[in-house]
Design an enzyme around this catalytic site. Structure first.
Site, PDB file in Angstrom:
ATOM      1  N   GLU A   2       0.830  -1.214   0.000  1.00 30.10           N
ATOM      2  CA  GLU A   2       0.000   0.000   0.000  1.00 30.10           C
ATOM      3  C   GLU A   2       0.854   1.250   0.000  1.00 30.10           C
ATOM      4  O   GLU A   2       2.071   1.187   0.185  1.00 30.10           O
ATOM      5  CB  GLU A   2      -0.955  -0.010   1.196  1.00 30.10           C
TER       6      GLU A   2
ATOM      7  N   LYS B  89      -3.470  -1.370  14.156  1.00 26.53           N
ATOM      8  CA  LYS B  89      -2.709  -0.265  14.732  1.00 26.53           C
ATOM      9  C   LYS B  89      -3.086  -0.108  16.198  1.00 26.53           C
ATOM     10  O   LYS B  89      -4.270  -0.126  16.553  1.00 26.53           O
ATOM     11  CB  LYS B  89      -2.979   1.027  13.974  1.00 26.53           C
TER      12      LYS B  89
END
Length: 318
Positions: free
Chosen positions: A36, A170
């Site tokens: 990404e 995350k």
């Protein structure tokens, strides 16, 4: 003249452009890993972002696979950037952060844009790439039970038949709720040589994973079974290297402080994640950035190993 941009589209009509090296790998049945680009456009400042992108691509190559960084440019989804294009993306400013919801609209613009995990998975699927690497996935934000601030990454992993290699959700997120939603969506969460859920900056979050694999062939076999059953993606969670990991207590304290600071500053929505990560870097005197760079590189190497193993399975099957 840009050689990759001059290639005729191979899928999705005129909306997809696959770089020469990536296309050659796909045509030749070689292992390939998608990467990404919001890490480059929104995750790290220049030139750290370019260093991270190059290190990720080098780790994929070192593992025997071909890297294919995903971004938008020239009204096209670009899969596989050349070196000069990677540098141009890293140096560009004020770029859009494109997810599934905004992907079609963003393709009306000529300029560069970064693709989230969700948008990158759309691109990988269109290109026929089965393995994708990132740093950490998005998920349920803290307070998400009230705000409904939930990343599109989760639903995209559930629907895309792609193996996603990451360091876990995350850690600035509500990790337990993220895990609950992954279960609801039917996404297998698999520990890479661990029974603990990695904590992004730390090797453990305090949670557990439902299953684990210890080798790339095990991972590839799981991905193939998942594909055969038509059940979508698999999420592989990889602990970052021990020598750069932050102690869990220290990382959590820095994250909690950064989130309080972001709320006091009125930072919300898509801007909150890069702001909080930047503040965590300040609070940890840059050690979170070192950890972030290391885990990105490590995840890319693991993804390459899985791609190579998947390629070997396909070759063996004839």
């Amino acid at each position: 003249m840009n050689r990759a941009a001059d290639r005729p589209p191979t899928a999705a009509g005129d909306l997809l452009r696959i770089g020469r090296e990536a296309q050659a790998a796909l045509d030749g049945g070689r292992p390939i890993v998608a990467l990404e680009s919001t890490l480059i456009t929104h995750g790290l400042p220049y030139p750290q972002n370019l260093d991270a992108a190059r290190r990720a691509e080098a780790a994929v190559r070192g593992g025997g696979a071909v890297p294919a960084t995903v971004a938008l440019h020239g009204r096209r989804i670009r899969v596989g950037l050349e070196g000069s294009e990677l540098a141009a993306l890293a140096e560009a400013r004020d770029l859009a952060k494109v997810s599934r919801q905004t992907l079609a609209a963003a393709l009306a613009r000529q300029d560069w844009a970064g693709t989230t995990v969700a948008a990158s998975l759309v691109a990988a699927q269109l290109a026929g790439i089965r393995v994708f690497a990132t740093g950490g996935i998005g998920g349920v934000h803290r307070g998400g039970e009230r705000s409904m601030d939930i990343s599109a990454d989760l639903a995209e992993i559930a629907r895309s038949p792609v193996a996603v290699v990451c360091a876990g959700p995350k850690s600035i997120l509500d990790v337990p709720r993220t895990m609950e939603l992954l279960e609801t969506l039917g996404v297998p969460v698999v520990g890479w040589a661990t029974d603990d859920l990695p904590g992004f900056f730390s090797r453990t979050s305090g949670g557990r994973v439902p299953s684990r694999v210890d080798t790339a062939p095990e991972a590839a076999a799981l991905v193939e079974r998942q594909r055969t059953l038509g059940l979508g993606g698999v999420l592989f969670c990889v602990p970052l290297p021990e020598d750069v990991a932050l102690p869990r207590g220290e990382a959590n304290a820095a994250i909690d402080q950064a989130i309080r600071d972001s709320e006091a500053a009125g930072i919300h929505g898509p801007a909150s994640t890069p702001w909080v990560l930047g503040r965590v870097a300040e609070l940890t005197e840059g050690r979170s950035v070192v950890a972030n760079l290391a885990l990105i590189e490590h995840n890319a190497a693991v993804a390459a190993a899985i791609a190579v193993a998947l390629n070997a399975m396909s070759a063996a099957a004839g």
